[in-house]
Design a protein around this motif. Sequence first.
Motif, short mmCIF file in Angstrom:
data_model
loop_
_atom_site.label_atom_id
_atom_site.label_comp_id
_atom_site.label_asym_id
_atom_site.label_seq_id
_atom_site.Cartn_x
_atom_site.Cartn_y
_atom_site.Cartn_z
N THR A 211 -1.87 5.24 -4.40
CA THR A 211 -2.69 6.45 -4.31
C THR A 211 -1.80 7.67 -4.48
N ARG B 296 0.87 -1.19 0.00
CA ARG B 296 0.00 0.00 0.00
C ARG B 296 0.90 1.23 0.00
N TYR C 146 -0.68 2.99 5.11
CA TYR C 146 0.28 2.92 4.01
C TYR C 146 1.57 2.25 4.49
N LYS D 297 3.54 -0.33 -10.16
CA LYS D 297 2.37 -0.97 -9.55
C LYS D 297 2.09 -2.36 -10.13
N ASP E 138 -0.92 -4.54 -5.75
CA ASP E 138 -0.58 -3.31 -5.02
C ASP E 138 -1.74 -2.32 -5.04
N GLN E 139 -1.71 -1.40 -4.06
CA GLN E 139 -2.62 -0.26 -4.02
C GLN E 139 -1.79 1.02 -4.05
N ARG F 68 -5.51 5.38 -7.89
CA ARG F 68 -6.37 6.35 -7.20
C ARG F 68 -5.65 7.68 -7.06
#
Length: 589
Positions: A527, A505, A575, A520, A524-525, A557
């Motif tokens: 932002t 994250r 995170y 990514k 995975d995330q 995002r």
Amino acid sequence: VWNASMVFFQTALLAGYAYAHLLQRIPTMRVQVGVHLGLLILAALFLPLQISGLLGNPDPSRPALWLLATLALSVGAPFAVLSATAPLLQAWYARVRAGHADGKNPYVLYAASNLGSFLALLAYPVLIEPLASLSDQRIGWSLGYGLFVLMVVGLGVQVWRRREVGTADPAPLTISPPIAWREKGMLVLLAAAPSSLMLGVTAHLTTDVASAPFLWVIPLALYLLTFVIAFQTRPAIPPALGLGLHGAMAAACAALIAFRTGEWLLVFTVNLAAFFFTALMCHQRLAARRPAPDRLTEFYLLLSLGGVVGGVFNGLIAPAVFNMVWEYPLVLVAAGLLRPWSRREIRPWEIICCVTGVVIAFLGPLSMEAVRYAPDVRAAVPDAQLVRIAQGVLGIATLFAFLVRDRAVLFTVVLASIVWSGYHLARGYDWALSERSFFGVMRVAKIDDPLMGGPVHVLMHGTTLHGAQAQGAQNLCQPTLYYATSTPLGQAMLQMQTRRLDGARVGVVGQGSGAMAAYKRAQDQLTFFEIDPMVDRLSRDPAWFTYISTCAQGPIRTVLGDARLTLGHETPGSYDLLIIDAFSSDAVP
């Protein structure tokens, strides 16, 4: 942000000057002092100064309106009332000293007022900011405000004592003929041009030349200094000398303004000198047109209106209609028309100089176009060298602009030709796309890099590179610059992904070209926290960058807004890795 803030303070200054002008309709000076003292006390209710939270967090889609409204709620009242003091004191001085030699020129006090502002401005980065915390500064400002109110109380006591000893209240000044509407318009224009240029040169230098903390102090200090010189009884720089120096420096600046060059100190100096002497020329022409003392507050009202006009043009209109800092060269050229217009007949040699200057200025772009069809010359002479040759040609044109400096229209025509030619040349070699928002100018350059397999798109904000992407298929999804796998950012990302095989994250403050999205994985995330909606749009546009749209595995995002505030809405500890990459030009935010 700086430009919008200046719009607020200029508008508050206009409100203060309008109040001072209306107060003069009260015939008794004792009542005027009492009213002003009462408003000063009421404005003290806003102390100590603090940012109002009534409007909540800033709206990324309308940041200018939020900033203006928040400043008005936070500091509007005390600033507006304080700003009225300068014209009020001058008007009262003119009434008390009526019939004396010094009473005929109360405007000299305006030089003293701006000298105080000039010294206080310089003291802030040198003494106040390094030695005092924001809390200490708020307390100090409140104490200073209280001391100022006590001084006005002392002034009121002196006025009332005149009544007790039987001394009559100073009579209103003899009414002079009204200021003609054409003259009012000229006064507004002479005040608007320096106001616009002060904001324009600041934006230009911090975006395209260099960037450093408190760089905005220099143009603002020079702006105040021109008022000091213009309203002196004996100006340190005589108007005739100022006109000559303006002609020379404006022409030199016109030849350099479009180009980004390694000679940053030269460009920095020439731009500031051109701004200073243009502002001085306008303000000295303002001072020469000052009316009789009974029209003093009206004169300052028109002066402040011009300041608002220039500020609104740069701070609110220009970012909405221009794709780069066009307002700076535009006003720099237009200010040539504010020079004195000679009434004598135009001489043949002046027309010849004007035409020659225009022709020479256009030789640069025409020569560059001709070179496009001469491959042998293009191969023998590098593009950078061709641009330098073109700059030298523009330098010759500046000599002819200077020769016709006494002819405002001819001078402006040559100046406009030089500026247009310079931007035409720079447009083809510095960037392929330029867009602008409230937060600044973003450009995309197309360069050829054989090591990256050919064409590369580079995202720039002023002198800082915010990401680059190769367009060839082999290196399309390879992060570059300080996002490459060999850099600390890249190594940190790879290490975190190794530790989080099930998915990392990651939060990134500052989106840029979206290069971090190339890392990514599907699990995975990622932002991005981005303050400028335009940056989000550019980084997602496949015509320029495809890190987000093509290279990333899965959705990305983006949270729009000031990350110092939006991060506070995220769940604590959510995170694994947080990357802070928020920069505006080369200045650390």
